[in-house]
Design a protein around this motif. Structure first.
Motif, short mmCIF file in Angstrom:
data_model
loop_
_atom_site.label_atom_id
_atom_site.label_comp_id
_atom_site.label_asym_id
_atom_site.label_seq_id
_atom_site.Cartn_x
_atom_site.Cartn_y
_atom_site.Cartn_z
N TRP A 126 0.84 -1.20 0.00
CA TRP A 126 0.00 0.00 0.00
C TRP A 126 0.87 1.25 0.00
O TRP A 126 2.05 1.20 0.38
CB TRP A 126 -0.90 0.01 1.24
N THR B 183 -1.44 -5.80 -0.94
CA THR B 183 -2.41 -6.40 -1.84
C THR B 183 -1.69 -7.49 -2.61
O THR B 183 -0.72 -7.21 -3.33
CB THR B 183 -3.00 -5.37 -2.81
N GLU C 187 -6.51 -8.40 0.62
CA GLU C 187 -6.05 -7.13 1.17
C GLU C 187 -5.65 -7.41 2.62
O GLU C 187 -6.49 -7.76 3.45
CB GLU C 187 -7.16 -6.08 1.11
N LEU D 234 -7.27 1.66 2.92
CA LEU D 234 -6.48 0.67 2.19
C LEU D 234 -5.20 1.29 1.63
O LEU D 234 -4.74 0.92 0.55
CB LEU D 234 -7.31 0.05 1.07
N ARG E 23 -10.25 1.76 -6.64
CA ARG E 23 -10.40 1.39 -5.22
C ARG E 23 -10.84 2.58 -4.35
O ARG E 23 -10.70 2.53 -3.14
CB ARG E 23 -9.06 0.85 -4.68
#
Length: 590
Positions: free
Chosen positions: A425, A432, A442, A477, A497
């Protein structure tokens, strides 16, 4: 009959019987043989004397021919030698004194006929008293090199009529010429200036006007010798300067045009390497580029496309019998270089101290980590993710502490065939990962658990995954907005996302774009740091690289078989390596 009696050379004459040769007589047996007389001087006829002179010569003829040979040699010595310019007189009182004469004094260098002055230029010992060298070869002071006879050396002259220099001065001129062709990069000069006050404390001497003030050409060459003999080693020994200074090339955020892109090719980086280049990485703050490949050599280049000697090689490091698969600067400051091949270990090169350390095992997980060729560093520089070699029950990723190399956690993906690829990330707090069957997870490192699972649409042999568009996606995330997934048939799916969050990750998301420009397996997916560009490439077909722009690359763009790609931290440079060992460089212009 008996020989006549002789007198000895001593003052008192002593007579003795000479030994006699045995001879046969008619009256009885031969007489006893008492040995030869070494002083016997039998008479020789004229024919025998002439034959002996023709074969062995005589004393008078030998001395006469020696004089003639010496006269012929002196006739070939240049006039300057006869004038006394290079003449060396040797006075030998006895035969034993020749042992004390230097070898250089026994010979005269024949420089050939010349109308110019043959007065040699010497670099004396006092000129190099401040050098850092701990040893000098005394033979360098005895060697004379002509700068006139060799056209390639004429550029080393200080004035037109200069000809002879000794070995030490010749070395000095070569170093000066190299520094003219390879100027010191600006970032190294800034680092040196900032450390000049510290250098004065340890006894380094500079001119009164500053560390780089010079008053003559000779002083300039001496100062440059101190500074640029090993510029990279000097830079790496200054950790604070090297690690904390920000790049001066970074500009404000720019916006690229959506229709066309302006790509300007620059000079290639370095020269062609002996093997394909499988890894490229830019330094996060300095214009440095690192490359490596199966040749087991790491090359560090200075990215300077507009300098007189563009994109030179700074240094290289060879690791014996270790074909390298990946080599990267450790983020966020690039203080170390981490590199590994298909081995049970990886190396860490500390740039501040020059020390190279080897990590040979992950304690408690040796059976799961039989090879360390696939790893990635988190953007924050705290964690290191290693793809495990065990595929039973799916695949796994071992997470290590980047500073202590101790095992921290494990990320497991339930996918047939093992891990295809993974990416960190944007904030470095999660991963991921995706399996070869298209199953993605995730993983949040703060909670050490899986927070979402999803499947790539139409996955057929997933090969690569990349995250991009940092700081514009879901904060939960990592802030990455885009996730791209490549497959074995060349299709690249791009997902948004932005609205994904903990517990709200869709199990079957729909891609916003399905790119089909590639016709072979996707081997590289890279987002530019600013998130405006996405590069996809395949190493299974020549010139198979796309930026989703119609005007670049064209059919005449020299790409070759792509083996590695990298964007500069400012997103203004693109480096592409191919199977021939060449690194192409382009400027990305707005």
């Amino acid at each position: 009959m008996p020989h006549p009696r002789r007198a000895s050379k001593s003052p008192e004459a002593v007579e003795w019987d000479e030994p006699r040769m045995p001879h046969l007589t008619d009256d009885g047996p031969p007489e006893a043989f008492d040995g030869f007389d070494s002083d016997d001087d039998t008479d020789k006829d004229s024919i025998e004397l002439e034959l002996e002179k023709a074969v062995f010569g005589d004393g008078l003829g030998f001395h006469e021919r020696l004089k003639q040979h010496g006269a012929a040699e002196n006739s070939r010595v240049p006039s300057a030698v006869h004038d006394g310019t290079l003449r060396r007189t040797i006075e030998v009182e006895g035969e034993d004194d020749i042992q004390n004469i230097a070898d250089a004094d026994l010979f005269i260098i024949d420089a050939g006929p010349s109308t110019k002055s043959l007065q040699p230029t010497f670099a004396h010992n006092h000129e190099t008293a401040s050098d850092d060298a701990v040893w000098h070869d005394s033979d360098d002071d005895r060697i004379l090199v002509s700068l006139q006879t060799n056209p390639r050396l004429r550029k080393l002259r200080d004035y037109e009529d200069e000809d002879l220099v000794n070995g030490r001065e010749y070395t000095k001129r070569l170093r000066r010429q190299f520094e003219r062709l390879n100027p010191v990069p600006p970032w190294a000069i800034r680092s040196r200036v900032k450390e000049s006050s510290k250098d004065n404390q340890v006894g380094r001497r500079y001119n009164s006007e500053g560390p780089y003030s010079v008053s003559s050409g000779d002083d300039m060459s001496v100062d440059f010798e101190q500074f640029s003999a090993t510029p990279l080693a000097t830079l790496l020994q200054q950790p604070k300067t090297f690690l904390s200074s920000e790049s001066k090339t970074a500009k404000g955020k720019r916006k690229l045009r959506p229709e066309v892109i302006d790509m300007q090719r620059t000079k290639d980086v370095g020269i062609a390497q002996p093997s394909a280049i499988t890894s490229l990485d830019f330094h996060p703050h300095h214009p440095l580029l690192i490359s490596s490949g199966p040749a087991s050599t790491i090359s560090l280049h200075h990215v300077a496309p507009r300098s007189p000697n563009p994109n030179p090689l700074l240094t290289s490091l060879h690791i014996h019998s270790t074909p390298l698969h990946v080599s990267i600067f450790q983020p966020p400051n690039g203080s170390k270089i981490l590199f590994a091949g298909r081995r049970r270990y990886f190396h860490s090169w500390d740039l501040s101290s020059g020390r190279i350390s080897k990590v040979s095992r992950v304690y408690g997980h040796q059976n799961e980590q039989k090879s360390m060729e696939r790893f990635k560093m988190s953007p924050c520089g705290r964690w290191m993710g290693l793809v495990g070699s065990r595929r039973k029950g799916g695949g796994l990723i071992n997470v290590l502490d980047a500073h202590t190399t101790q095992w921290v956690a494990e990320v497991r993906v339930e996918s047939k065939g093992g891990i295809a690829d993974f990416d960190w990330w944007g904030d470095g707090e999660g991963i991921t990962a995706i399996g070869k069957g298209g199953e993605a997870v995730e993983w949040d490192g703060r909670q050490n658990r899986i927070v979402g699972r999803w499947v790539d649409e139409g996955a057929v042999g997933t090969t690569v995954l990349a995250l991009g568009g940092r700081a514009s996606g879901a904060k939960a995330l990592g802030g990455d907005r885009w996730v791209a997934v490549g497959s074995s048939v060349g299709i690249v799916n791009v997902y948004d996302r932005k609205h994904w969050a903990f517990g709200d990750v869709p199990a079957g998301p729909k891609p916003i774009r399905a790119l089909d420009q590639l016709t072979t397996a996707t081997s590289h997916l890279v987002f530019s740091p600013d998130g405006q560009l996405m590069l996809m490439a395949s190493r299974w077909k020549r010139d198979a690289l796309r930026l989703v722009y119609k005007n670049w690359p064209t059919s005449s763009t020299p790409l070759g078989i792509i083996t590695a790609v990298a964007f500069a931290p400012t997103s203004e440079m693109l480096a592409v390596a191919n199977e021939q060992g060449k690194i192409r460089l382009w400027e990305v212009r707005a």
